[in-house]
Write an enzyme that holds these catalytic residues in place. Structure first.
Site, PDB file in Angstrom:
ATOM      1  N   ASP A  72       0.839  -1.211   0.000  1.00 41.15           N
ATOM      2  CA  ASP A  72       0.000   0.000   0.000  1.00 41.15           C
ATOM      3  C   ASP A  72       0.872   1.258   0.000  1.00 41.15           C
ATOM      4  O   ASP A  72       0.651   2.180   0.781  1.00 41.15           O
ATOM      5  CB  ASP A  72      -0.946  -0.022   1.202  1.00 41.15           C
ATOM      6  CG  ASP A  72      -2.141   0.933   1.019  1.00 41.15           C
ATOM      7  OD1 ASP A  72      -2.403   1.345  -0.135  1.00 41.15           O
ATOM      8  OD2 ASP A  72      -2.795   1.266   2.017  1.00 41.15           O
ATOM      9  N   LYS A 103       1.751   4.642  -1.087  1.00 35.78           N
ATOM     10  CA  LYS A 103       1.043   5.778  -1.693  1.00 35.78           C
ATOM     11  C   LYS A 103       1.421   7.019  -0.883  1.00 35.78           C
ATOM     12  O   LYS A 103       1.954   6.891   0.232  1.00 35.78           O
ATOM     13  CB  LYS A 103      -0.468   5.538  -1.670  1.00 35.78           C
ATOM     14  CG  LYS A 103      -1.045   5.312  -0.283  1.00 35.78           C
ATOM     15  CD  LYS A 103      -2.536   5.044  -0.330  1.00 35.78           C
ATOM     16  CE  LYS A 103      -3.096   4.828   1.076  1.00 35.78           C
ATOM     17  NZ  LYS A 103      -4.531   4.517   1.062  1.00 35.78           N
ATOM     18  N   ASN A 127       0.871   7.370   2.874  1.00 36.78           N
ATOM     19  CA  ASN A 127       1.626   6.485   3.767  1.00 36.78           C
ATOM     20  C   ASN A 127       3.117   6.797   3.816  1.00 36.78           C
ATOM     21  O   ASN A 127       3.905   6.014   4.341  1.00 36.78           O
ATOM     22  CB  ASN A 127       1.413   5.021   3.356  1.00 36.78           C
ATOM     23  CG  ASN A 127       0.003   4.552   3.688  1.00 36.78           C
ATOM     24  OD1 ASN A 127      -0.659   5.151   4.530  1.00 36.78           O
ATOM     25  ND2 ASN A 127      -0.452   3.508   3.037  1.00 36.78           N
ATOM     26  N   ASP A 171       2.070   2.699   7.909  1.00 37.94           N
ATOM     27  CA  ASP A 171       0.861   1.928   7.653  1.00 37.94           C
ATOM     28  C   ASP A 171       1.137   0.563   7.036  1.00 37.94           C
ATOM     29  O   ASP A 171       1.095   0.379   5.819  1.00 37.94           O
ATOM     30  CB  ASP A 171      -0.143   2.698   6.786  1.00 37.94           C
ATOM     31  CG  ASP A 171      -1.557   2.128   6.984  1.00 37.94           C
ATOM     32  OD1 ASP A 171      -1.675   0.974   7.450  1.00 37.94           O
ATOM     33  OD2 ASP A 171      -2.532   2.830   6.693  1.00 37.94           O
ATOM     34  N   THR A 206      -4.842   1.128  -3.099  1.00 37.08           N
ATOM     35  CA  THR A 206      -5.624   2.285  -3.519  1.00 37.08           C
ATOM     36  C   THR A 206      -5.791   2.220  -5.036  1.00 37.08           C
ATOM     37  O   THR A 206      -4.813   1.949  -5.731  1.00 37.08           O
ATOM     38  CB  THR A 206      -4.859   3.560  -3.103  1.00 37.08           C
ATOM     39  OG1 THR A 206      -4.681   3.492  -1.691  1.00 37.08           O
ATOM     40  CG2 THR A 206      -5.601   4.821  -3.469  1.00 37.08           C
TER      41      THR A 206
END
Length: 237
Positions: free
Chosen positions: A102, A104, A107, A120, A140
């Site tokens: 994840d 992105k 994060n 995260d 995402t």
């Protein structure tokens, strides 16, 4: 320190196993200058509390939003990416290896003007043995890799894909894949139909464009490795 609070009531998977247990276990293992530290945790009936390193500078998403018309300075982008590559390389080379899944802007936390920390690990998981691919659909939408969208199973190459999406977005202020509706966005990702900046927007740096093209490959095995990424002319220069 800062405290992250997780509502235990909505953090279970299909079999009813708590996601946050794995997140805690993974975070206790991680010791890297570009990854957020977990110092302790406790829980009550409904919530789990993570006592974490406090990072004062906000996240990359807010920095990008403030610079969305121009993108970020190319030297800053190279510095951020290099730190992220270091963190991801560390995770992928742990025993067993860990995929973040994840990556992105939200994060990536800013310690100061130049230093970042990845956070995260809620979607993170182990690659239990070499060649195993996971089938969980997570992440995402604009950062999803083709193999995740098509549910073909995925491995550590999903993190490499995300670095390419992030590099593009940091430099241009826009994502590489666009689509007014989800199905169109997904189709553009699967076909690696990149929306390179066109006038009046400034063209992307040629070395950055070459690196992005080497990262954003539909076939995971064709994506440039993290070791070769840092040797690329984009970073050298």
């Amino acid at each position: 320190d800062s405290i992250k609070i997780i509502d235990k009531r909505n953090k279970t998977n299909i079999e009813g196993k708590p996601y946050f247990r794995r997140e805690i276990e993974i975070m206790y293992k991680i010791r890297h200058p570009n990854c957020v530290r977990l110092f302790g945790n406790f829980e009550d009936e409904n919530y789990c509390y993570f006592i974490m390193e406090y990072i004062p500078g906000g996240n990359l998403f807010s920095l990008m939003r403030a610079n969305r018309n121009t993108g970020l300075n190319i030297y800053l982008v190279a510095s951020i990416l290099r730190q992220l590559i270091s963190a991801i390389y560390y995770l992928h080379n742990l025993h067993p290896p860990i995929i973040h899944r994840d990556i992105k802007p939200e994060n990536v936390l800013l310690v100061n003007d130049t230093k970042i920390k990845l956070t995260d690990f809620g979607w993170s998981n182990y690659i239990d043995f070499e060649g195993e691919q996971r089938l969980t659909f997570c992440g995402t939408p604009i950062y999803l890799s083709p193999e995740m969208i098509q549910n073909l199973g995925h491995d550590e190459h999903v993190d490499i894909w995300c670095l390419g999406v992030l590099l593009f977005e940091l430099l241009t202020g826009t994502p590489p894949f666009i689509g007014q509706i989800r199905v169109l966005l997904m189709s553009n990702i699967i076909n690696v139909n990149i929306s390179w900046p066109s006038p009046p927007r400034l063209p992307i740096d040629p070395d950055a464009k070459d690196l992005i093209s080497k990262i954003l490959k539909r076939k995971p095995s064709e994506r440039i490795s993290l070791e070769n990424m840092v040797k690329h002319n984009f970073f050298i220069k």
